[in-house]
Design a protein around this motif. Structure first.
Motif, mmCIF file in Angstrom:
data_model
loop_
_atom_site.group_PDB
_atom_site.id
_atom_site.type_symbol
_atom_site.label_atom_id
_atom_site.label_comp_id
_atom_site.label_asym_id
_atom_site.label_seq_id
_atom_site.Cartn_x
_atom_site.Cartn_y
_atom_site.Cartn_z
ATOM 1 N N LYS A 1 0.809 -1.217 0.000
ATOM 2 C CA LYS A 1 0.000 0.000 0.000
ATOM 3 C C LYS A 1 0.845 1.270 0.000
ATOM 4 N N ARG A 2 2.155 1.134 0.164
ATOM 5 C CA ARG A 2 3.007 2.312 0.257
ATOM 6 C C ARG A 2 3.000 3.095 -1.051
ATOM 7 N N ARG A 3 2.732 4.403 -0.957
ATOM 8 C CA ARG A 3 2.727 5.266 -2.126
ATOM 9 C C ARG A 3 4.030 6.031 -2.271
ATOM 10 N N GLY A 4 4.599 6.479 -1.131
ATOM 11 C CA GLY A 4 5.824 7.258 -1.196
ATOM 12 C C GLY A 4 6.093 7.950 0.124
ATOM 13 N N THR A 5 6.575 9.179 0.064
ATOM 14 C CA THR A 5 6.896 9.932 1.268
ATOM 15 C C THR A 5 5.902 11.071 1.462
ATOM 16 N N LEU A 6 5.617 11.358 2.723
ATOM 17 C CA LEU A 6 4.789 12.495 3.102
ATOM 18 C C LEU A 6 5.632 13.366 4.014
ATOM 19 N N MET A 7 6.160 14.466 3.458
ATOM 20 C CA MET A 7 6.962 15.377 4.260
ATOM 21 C C MET A 7 6.053 16.230 5.132
ATOM 22 N N LEU A 8 6.521 16.526 6.343
ATOM 23 C CA LEU A 8 5.704 17.216 7.331
ATOM 24 C C LEU A 8 6.399 18.484 7.802
ATOM 25 N N ASN A 9 5.595 19.512 8.110
ATOM 26 C CA ASN A 9 6.129 20.721 8.722
ATOM 27 C C ASN A 9 5.108 21.267 9.709
ATOM 28 N N PRO A 10 5.526 21.572 10.959
ATOM 29 C CA PRO A 10 4.582 22.004 11.990
ATOM 30 C C PRO A 10 4.295 23.486 12.008
ATOM 31 N N GLY A 11 5.074 24.291 11.243
ATOM 32 C CA GLY A 11 4.850 25.734 11.242
ATOM 33 C C GLY A 11 6.008 26.492 11.855
ATOM 34 N N GLY A 12 5.736 27.731 12.180
ATOM 35 C CA GLY A 12 6.764 28.626 12.712
ATOM 36 C C GLY A 12 6.731 29.947 11.936
ATOM 37 N N PRO A 13 7.776 30.237 11.120
ATOM 38 C CA PRO A 13 9.010 29.465 11.004
ATOM 39 C C PRO A 13 9.777 29.463 12.318
ATOM 40 N N GLY A 14 10.339 28.303 12.639
ATOM 41 C CA GLY A 14 11.056 28.159 13.887
ATOM 42 C C GLY A 14 10.604 26.963 14.689
ATOM 43 N N GLY A 15 9.673 26.164 14.141
ATOM 44 C CA GLY A 15 9.191 24.995 14.855
ATOM 45 C C GLY A 15 9.951 23.741 14.472
ATOM 46 N N SER A 16 10.390 22.978 15.472
ATOM 47 C CA SER A 16 11.045 21.701 15.208
ATOM 48 C C SER A 16 10.007 20.675 14.790
ATOM 49 N N GLY A 17 10.317 19.906 13.744
ATOM 50 C CA GLY A 17 9.359 18.929 13.241
ATOM 51 C C GLY A 17 9.834 17.501 13.294
#
Length: 512
Positions: A89-105
């Motif tokens: 079922k794997r399609r690929g990668t889903l990159m994530l970002n929590p916001g900020g700028p300046g937030g560790s993800g």
């Protein structure tokens, strides 16, 4: 002094959610044949602790400091992975970002698991978290901020009059000069949304993927919009949740925070009015609003336990992000209204003292400033801010005289090395915008603005809810189902849609 420092830090952390050549001149991505290969291993101890009980893998990817100079120094960006365990079922990668700028993800994949991200998403993707350039474990930058300094939050203090703008002007200038002094390696000017988008593409190539999907929250929507615009052929399924309205945060975007507070505060006011017997803030939402405005004006003249009107407004803004924070906010306002200094500090007791402030305080504020000031030109004329404060104090009484106030960007030592990334509407229809109707830092208008710019490539899902973050972080089944269906099946809504407020009914009795 320590009392003031501790209170100020809490207000700042409540709101911290964080230059190459031209877009045409800078190389888009490393040659695939020369792309570095990712070697996964254990994550740093702080990431392990934050992600527990979920176990993540971590690795580093080298990127150039300056994309306009191929021979420039390299920095290592740290990424994390929660790998799909279902190859079929794997399609690929889903990159994530929590916001900020300046937030560790780096721990964001684990946070989404804890909040109940559907198993179908975990099957479909390797979730890729990261500390973007300048943050945390990715060549962190510093301006040398401390809790006893004048710069405590990414939003300027509320200016009660012209004299307050003048005082903030001096602080803003000092802060910009302080950042310049601490920028000993010259990296600060290379922290931009455009360069971070280029970094995303380097990471994609290093992971061996032809395309990547993306899920970004808050400022992460600006980064995602920039990536989809710069690399449309390499962007797969893009979800932008709680949009700021463009590929960068500018003065207009910052001033929209005040609009968001005006639209979000009524939810709290209604909640507090229903609990008047407990908190005494007013029997109707209108009374709660009057209590808030009266209390703020009173604290402007006579602070209680280090809380002046500016800190109270900032504290309120930060606690409108989530409904679960309403009780703490009500407790705080009740204590301040009663002039009880001990009780006023009680809601802050779960926070570290000023002497225990983590290094991320300085790092987060520094990255926010660098990216925000480097991305776009900010007005330098003080009267521009003075006039804006007067205007927004009138139209947005709750918070307008803060978000329109002058920032260090007016005195930033670097001019933008390239224009802001323009939204590119020439590409696949692959951008799903998700936006709560009532959101303090990212009001619904941000979603509408980006929908207009991505006219052909996007659809907008408006959610009749309050708070910051709708997908997984919110509590609306329609928003969850619609976004999950797009990520897993690729089913984009045929047209813009409204997810109505979730209904929470008690189960029917089975008997008497």
């Amino acid at each position: 002094m320590k009392r003031r420092r501790g209170i100020g830090r809490s207000s700042a952390l409540a709101v911290v959610l964080g230059l190459g050549g031209s877009l045409l001149a800078a190389p888009a991505v490393a040659d695939g044949a020369r792309a570095p290969q990712v070697r996964w291993g254990s994550c740093p101890e702080d990431v392990v602790a934050e992600a527990a009980p979920t176990v993540l893998q971590c690795a580093t990817v080298p990127v150039p400091v300056d994309y306009a100079d191929p021979g420039s120094d390299r920095i290592d960006l740290m990424i994390s992975r929660l790998a799909s365990t279902n190859p079929d079922k794997r399609r690929g990668t889903l990159m994530l970002n929590p916001g900020g700028p300046g937030g560790s993800g780096l721990a964001l994949p684990a946070l989404l698991v804890a909040r109940g991200v559907p198993a179908s998403v975990l099957d479909s993707y390797d979730l890729i978290g990261m500390d973007t350039r300048g943050i945390g474990h990715s060549a962190p930058v510093t301006c040398g901020f401390t809790p006893d300094g004048p710069y405590l939050a990414n939003i300027p203090p509320y200016a009660v009059d012209d004299a307050a703008v003048t005082r903030q002007t001096k602080v803003a200038k000092q802060v910009a000069e302080q950042c310049a002094r601490h920028d000993r390696d010259g990296r600060l000017r290379h922290l931009t949304t455009a360069n971070t988008a280029r970094d995303l593409d380097r990471i994609r190539a290093a992971l061996g993927e032809e395309k990547t999907s993306y899920l970004g929250y808050s400022y992460g929507t600006a980064l995602g919009a920039a990536y989809a615009s710069m690399f449309p052929e390499r962007s797969d399924r893009i979800v932008l949740d709680s949009n700021i309205g463009d590929t960068h945060l500018d003065r207009d975007g910052l001033r929209r925070y005040a609009l968001g507070m005006e639209q979000s505060f009524p939810d709290f006011a209604q909640w507090a009015a229903a609990r008047h017997g407990s908190y005494g803030l007013g029997r109707t939402p209108a009374q709660v609003r009057r209590t808030y405005l009266t209390l703020a004006a009173r604290l402007d003249k006579a602070p209680v336990a280090g809380f002046d009107g500016s800190l109270m407004r900032m504290y309120t803004f930060g606690n409108l992000f989530k409904k679960t924070q309403y009780p703490k906010l009500a407790q705080q306002l009740q204590a301040l209204a009663g002039g009880d200094g001990t009780a006023a500090r009680r809601p802050l007791s779960q926070n570290a003292t000023a002497d225990e402030v983590p290094s991320s305080f300085d790092n987060s504020l520094s990255v926010f400033l660098a990216v925000t000031c480097n991305d776009v030109k900010w007005p330098k004329d003080v009267d521009t801010y003075r006039n804006g404060v007067a205007k927004d104090r009138a139209r947005y009484p709750l918070f307008g005289a803060a978000t329109a106030n002058i920032t260090p960007c007016a005195f930033w030592p670097h001019t933008p090395a390239e224009p802001p990334v323009p939204v590119n509407d020439d590409g696949p229809r692959n951008v799903l915008l998700v936006q709560n109707l009532r959101d303090a830092p990212t009001p619904h208008q941000g979603g509408k603005l980006l929908r207009q710019k991505f006219a052909n490539r996007s659809r907008l899902v408006s959610v009749d809810d309050g708070g910051h973050g709708a997908y997984v972080l919110g509590d609306n089944p329609c928003a969850l189902n619609t976004t999950t269906r797009y990520l897993v099946e690729g089913t984009m809504p045929e047209k813009d849609m409204l997810c109505r407020a979730a209904e929470h009914r008690r189960p029917m009795s089975r008997g008497r």
